[in-house]
Write an enzyme that holds these catalytic residues in place. Structure first.
Site, PDB file in Angstrom:
ATOM      1  N   CYS A   1      34.327  41.986 -42.743  1.00  0.00           N
ATOM      2  CA  CYS A   1      35.186  41.778 -43.914  1.00  0.00           C
ATOM      3  C   CYS A   1      34.992  40.331 -44.352  1.00  0.00           C
ATOM      4  O   CYS A   1      35.243  39.411 -43.560  1.00  0.00           O
ATOM      5  CB  CYS A   1      36.643  42.021 -43.510  1.00  0.00           C
ATOM      6  SG  CYS A   1      37.817  41.681 -44.825  1.00  0.00           S
TER       7      CYS A   1
ATOM      8  N   CYS B   1      31.785  41.780 -50.546  1.00  0.00           N
ATOM      9  CA  CYS B   1      32.940  42.523 -50.030  1.00  0.00           C
ATOM     10  C   CYS B   1      32.327  43.770 -49.426  1.00  0.00           C
ATOM     11  O   CYS B   1      31.522  44.445 -50.091  1.00  0.00           O
ATOM     12  CB  CYS B   1      33.902  42.889 -51.153  1.00  0.00           C
ATOM     13  SG  CYS B   1      35.134  44.113 -50.650  1.00  0.00           S
TER      14      CYS B   1
HETATM   15  N1  DGL Z   1      36.157  44.691 -47.241  1.00  0.00           N
HETATM   16  C1  DGL Z   1      36.767  43.450 -47.412  1.00  0.00           C
HETATM   17  C2  DGL Z   1      35.823  42.299 -47.672  1.00  0.00           C
HETATM   18  O1  DGL Z   1      34.684  42.345 -47.275  1.00  0.00           O
HETATM   19  C3  DGL Z   1      38.040  43.309 -48.176  1.00  0.00           C
HETATM   20  C4  DGL Z   1      38.554  44.333 -49.078  1.00  0.00           C
HETATM   21  C5  DGL Z   1      40.017  44.097 -49.345  1.00  0.00           C
HETATM   22  O2  DGL Z   1      40.818  44.537 -48.523  1.00  0.00           O
HETATM   23  O3  DGL Z   1      40.354  43.438 -50.344  1.00  0.00           O
HETATM   24  O4  DGL Z   1      36.205  41.304 -48.241  1.00  0.00           O
END
Ligand code: DGL
Length: 262
Positions: free
Chosen positions: A74, A183
């Site tokens: 993440c 993301c």
């Molecule tokens: N998948 C996450 C990232 O790489 C975040 C998505 C979220 O919860 O806003 O930033």
């Protein structure tokens, strides 16, 4: 550290399955414990204190499961990897550093970063890339909605509309030919990105993070050499989007999906 212990992977939701896909290819013998906090997704529109507290609960969960390392799949949480590492007794591997290093070695002189609003606000990509190459220009754009659309399984048409509007706004300003999907929810729909912007090369940071996990396991000799590892998925939310993202990413490992409260 024990080589039969699982690799822990965490994300606010289904996004970190993009790292699972890469790891299953590169080290099929590893057991993986995956945690997605879909009940609290999206993280990327939250305040830093909230993200920190939620991420800490996830790390403690992975630690209780006996993980030998926690891969933060993440970008939003990875922006807080340094202060988080001070709070837990488990090695952490973020997703931003490996791709930042790869980009600086790519010979590019400019790159776009499409990510959550929080990730863009921290300037983590700019800092880590420019630490290696101060002349490389980074153009960031945050999306308020895309991660939650992907996490909740919105229609392709709705996702396409969002990508065209948000990334289109950046590309109208800066004609970039390389964009980092900063993301982990975004590479799940990389085919839609590619359809909307066929001339752009999209970079998926999970590929570099997977290599960083492998190097980490090599160092202290903690790789698991069994033939086939087990994938266990835990989520604080609904299991259904996990099943459809597993299918979309071609992850065929048979796995349990359990609901937990964090
Ligand atoms: N998948 C996450 C990232 O790489 C975040 C998505 C979220 O919860 O806003 O930033």
């Amino acid at each position: 550290m024990n080589n039969t212990a699982p690799i822990g992977i965490m994300d606010s939701g289904v996004g970190g399955l993009t790292l699972v896909r890469e790891l299953v290819k590169l080290c099929p013998g590893e057991d993986i414990v995956y945690l997605g906090d879909s009940a609290n997704c999206p993280y990327g529109n939250r305040a830093q204190e909230d993200i920190f507290a939620l991420a800490l609960s996830m790390l403690r969960f992975l630690q209780q499961k006996g993980s030998k390392v926690a891969a933060i799949a993440c970008n939003t949480i990875s922006a807080l990897a340094e202060p988080l590492a001070l709070q837990v007794d488990i090695p952490l591997l973020g997703i931003v550093s490996p791709v930042a290093e790869a980009v600086t070695q790519s010979g590019l002189d400019q790159v776009g970063v499409f990510a959550t609003e929080f990730t863009i606000s921290t300037q983590i990509y700019t800092r880590l890339i420019q630490a290696h190459n101060p002349r490389l220009k980074i153009y960031g754009k945050g999306s308020h909605l895309l991660a939650s659309l992907v996490d909740s399984g919105a229609s392709e048409a709705r996702i396409e509309e969002e990508i065209k509007t948000e990334l289109g706004a950046l590309l109208a300003h800066e004609p970039l030919d390389h964009v980092i999907l900063g993301c982990t929810h975004f590479p799940i729909v990389e085919d839609i990105f590619q359809r909307c912007f066929p001339d752009v090369t999209f970079l998926n940071p999970a590929k570099e993070q997977a290599k960083a996990v492998i190097s980490f396991l090599r160092e202290p000799q903690t790789a698991n050499h069994q033939e086939k590892g087990r994938l266990s998925i835990y989520t604080s939310g609904n299991a259904e989007p996990y099943r459809s993202v597993l299918a979309r990413l071609g992850i065929t490992e048979c796995c349990d999906i359990a609901t937990v409260s964090l």
